[in-house]
Scaffold this motif. Structure first.
Motif, PDB file in Angstrom:
ATOM      1  N   PHE A  21     107.478  35.561  54.857  1.00 29.70           N
ATOM      2  CA  PHE A  21     107.991  34.532  55.994  1.00 29.70           C
ATOM      3  C   PHE A  21     109.022  34.323  55.869  1.00 29.70           C
ATOM      4  N   GLY A  25     113.111  34.886  56.657  1.00 27.05           N
ATOM      5  CA  GLY A  25     113.753  34.014  57.275  1.00 27.05           C
ATOM      6  C   GLY A  25     114.922  32.818  56.672  1.00 27.05           C
ATOM      7  N   ALA A  29     117.970  33.388  58.814  1.00 28.35           N
ATOM      8  CA  ALA A  29     118.489  31.614  59.027  1.00 28.35           C
ATOM      9  C   ALA A  29     120.381  31.859  58.905  1.00 28.35           C
ATOM     10  N   THR A  62     117.060  36.877  65.082  1.00 24.64           N
ATOM     11  CA  THR A  62     115.487  37.346  65.288  1.00 24.64           C
ATOM     12  C   THR A  62     115.478  38.797  65.627  1.00 24.64           C
ATOM     13  N   ALA A  65     115.205  39.545  61.253  1.00 20.78           N
ATOM     14  CA  ALA A  65     113.831  38.519  61.104  1.00 20.78           C
ATOM     15  C   ALA A  65     112.788  39.524  61.784  1.00 20.78           C
ATOM     16  N   ASN A  69     110.359  41.666  58.665  1.00 25.50           N
ATOM     17  CA  ASN A  69     109.108  41.512  59.016  1.00 25.50           C
ATOM     18  C   ASN A  69     108.031  42.251  59.607  1.00 25.50           C
ATOM     19  N   TYR A  90     109.349  36.376  71.388  1.00 28.90           N
ATOM     20  CA  TYR A  90     110.925  36.208  71.563  1.00 28.90           C
ATOM     21  C   TYR A  90     112.298  35.071  72.056  1.00 28.90           C
ATOM     22  N   GLN A 123     115.771  25.532  64.778  1.00 33.97           N
ATOM     23  CA  GLN A 123     115.174  26.260  63.961  1.00 33.97           C
ATOM     24  C   GLN A 123     113.962  26.502  63.502  1.00 33.97           C
ATOM     25  N   THR A 127     111.019  28.319  64.449  1.00 30.00           N
ATOM     26  CA  THR A 127     110.324  29.583  63.087  1.00 30.00           C
ATOM     27  C   THR A 127     108.890  29.394  63.251  1.00 30.00           C
ATOM     28  N   ASN A 130     107.189  31.037  65.925  1.00 28.91           N
ATOM     29  CA  ASN A 130     106.559  32.590  65.719  1.00 28.91           C
ATOM     30  C   ASN A 130     105.600  33.260  64.518  1.00 28.91           C
ATOM     31  N   PHE A 131     105.693  32.298  63.139  1.00 28.65           N
ATOM     32  CA  PHE A 131     104.994  33.202  62.582  1.00 28.65           C
ATOM     33  C   PHE A 131     103.818  32.017  62.995  1.00 28.65           C
TER      34      PHE A 131
END
Length: 142
Positions: A21, A25, A29, A62, A65, A69, A90, A123, A127, A130-131
């Motif tokens: 991740f 990421g 980024a 995104t 990612a 991911n 998101y 960010q 982040t 998100n995780f």
């Protein structure tokens, strides 16, 4: 038997997922920040347009990612349900990201790296959300 293995890929451990991740990421980024800086340098650097630039860069980062991911970090095949959940996540983190960026730009004093620091704050906030949501809700079986 082999079809069952493909239908239920092996679960990847938390440490491996977290490591992947972070790698994904970092790449996302770079896409996000690079796009943001490019749009600012192309003239989207005044009041409302800064948020437009941040929104566009977030969407590109995104997308990067999500694609990486889904297959590499969480090793899932994905379904319409997980895609819908991902979009909802998101959309939420889009507003967190853009809002934190705008808030940071408003409250931080003027200094050379103000835009970059605001981007990092935004960010980092998105982040983290998100995780946790990807691992614990959307792809919890991964």
């Amino acid at each position: 038997m082999e079809a069952a293995v493909e239908a239920h890929p092996a679960r990847i451990g938390l440490v491996t997922q977290l490591f992947r991740f972070v790698i994904v990421g970092g790449l996302a980024a770079v896409v996000d920040y690079g796009t943001y800086q490019m749009l600012l340098h192309l003239g989207l650097n005044h009041s409302f347009w800064v948020s437009v630039a941040k929104g566009c860069s977030f969407i590109l980062g995104t997308t990067t990612a999500y694609l990486l991911n889904k297959r590499w970090t969480f090793n899932v095949q994905g379904s319409a349900t997980s895609l819908a959940q991902f979009v909802l996540l998101y959309v939420t983190t889009f507003f967190v990201n853009v809002g934190m960026n705008a808030l940071s730009l408003h409250v931080l004093p003027e200094f050379a790296w103000k835009v970059s620091v605001a981007w990092v704050i935004a960010q980092g906030s998105a982040t983290t959300i998100n995780f946790l949501v990807l691992r614990l809700v959307i792809w919890r079986h991964a």
